[in-house]
Design a protein around this motif. Structure first.
Motif: not given
Length: 272
Positions: A128-141
Motif C-alpha cells: 500500500l502507499g502508492g496513492n498516499d502522497g496527499q492530504s491525510l483525512l479521517e473517516r469522520s471528517g
C-alpha cells in the motif's frame, strides 16, 4: 477468485496531488492470449503421485492485502503460486485507488481487521502507499493534515503503525512490500518519502519484515529496469507499460516470482 490473467489493469486514481494512474492501452499491454500461450499457467500441476490436499485441510494461511498491484497481475500470480503449494491456504482482499490516506473513501483499518478475523492468517502480505502522497483525512471528517506540511510525516507514521497493529496477532508475521521503483522523477520524490516512513515503522516491529524491492526493478546503476528474464518466456520481457508504472503480464509474473520466496520464508517453508 479473480481471473489469473487480467484483461485490463484497474489502477490507482490519485486524489489531490497524487499521481493519476491511467489504464494502459491495448498496444502497451500486448495480446493477453499471446502472453498466455507464451507463459504457461503458473505454477505447474503437482505430481500425480503427490495429490494436493483440499484447501481447508492445509495447515498454513496467507492473506494478501493491498491496492491495484494486489488486485491485478502481480496479485493474481502470487495468489496462484501460493494456492498451488500443498501446505498453504491463500486469500486476497484488494481495492484499487486506495491507501492509508483516505479512510473516508476506503478504510483499510476496518477492512484489514475484518479480513484477519475472517481468515486467521499466519502471514499477511501488504503493499500500500502508492496513492498516499496527499492530504491525510479521517473517516469522520475533521481538519486534514496536508501533504508537505509540518506534521504530515508523524501523522503518516502513526497511520502505518496503527494499520500494522490492527492486522497483527501473536505468532502472526507481516510481510510489507516496498513500493516498486517507477523511474518517474516527480512521482519518485513522493514515493521516496512514503517508502522511507514505511521502512522506518515496519522495521521497528518485531512481528514484521519490510521487503526491499529496489533490486528487483533497478539495474546496477540504479536506473529503472526495463526488461528481465521471466519464467515461461523465451527472451527478456518488458516489465512495465509505457507509463513506467503499470506492470505488463510478464512484469506481474516477474514480481510474484521474487516475492514468493519471501512468503515461504515467513512461513518457515524455505528449504535448502
Amino acid at each position: 477468485m479473480q481471473n489469473r490473467f487480467t484483461r485490463g489493469f484497474v489502477v490507482f486514481v490519485a486524489f489531490s496531488t497524487g499521481f493519476a494512474w491511467a489504464a494502459p492501452s491495448a498496444q502497451d499491454a500486448g495480446s493477453v492470449s499471446d502472453a498466455v500461450r507464451a507463459a504457461p499457467v503458473l505454477p505447474s500441476a503437482p505430481d500425480a503421485a503427490a495429490p494436493v490436499p483440499p484447501v481447508a485441510e492445509r495447515p498454513r494461511s496467507v492473506l494478501l492485502l493491498g491496492d491495484s498491484l494486489i488486485a491485478t497481475g502481480f496479485g493474481d500470480y502470487l495468489l496462484a503460486r501460493l494456492e498451488a503449494h500443498p501446505e498453504i491456504r491463500a486469500s486476497r482482499r484488494a481495492r484499487s485507488s486506495t491507501g492509508l490516506a483516505r479512510p473516508d473513501f476506503f478504510d483499510w483499518m476496518e477492512v484489514g481487521e475484518e479480513e484477519v478475523k475472517r481468515h486467521q492468517p499466519d502471514v499477511v502480505v501488504v503493499i500500500l502507499g502508492g496513492n498516499d502522497g496527499q492530504s491525510l483525512l479521517e473517516r469522520s471528517g475533521g481538519k486534514p493534515v496536508h501533504w508537505g506540511k509540518p506534521g504530515w510525516e508523524d501523522a503518516y507514521r502513526r497511520r502505518i503503525d496503527s494499520f500494522a497493529s490492527v492486522i497483527a496477532a501473536p505468532g502472526r508475521k507481516i510481510v510489507w512490500l516496498e513500493l516498486p521503483a517507477t523511474g518517474l522523477k516527480r512521482f519518485e520524490q513522493k514515493l521516496s518519502l512514503i517508502r522511507g516512513l514505511q521502512r522506518e515503522v515496519i522495521s521497528s516491529r518485531a512481528d514484521a519484515r519490510y521487503v526491499d524491492t529496489r533490486g528487483y526493478f533497478t539495474d546496477a546503476h540504479g536506473k529503472a529496469l526495463l526488461q528481465a528474464r521471466v519464467e515461461g518466456f523465451r527472451k527478456p520481457m518488458k516489465l512495465r507499460m509505457s507509463d513506467g508504472v503499470h506492470f505488463t503480464i510478464a512484469g506481474g509474473r516477474y514480481f510474484a516470482s521474487k516475492v514468493y520466496p519471501e512468503v515461504l520464508g515467513a512461513l518457515g517453508l524455505l528449504r535448502g
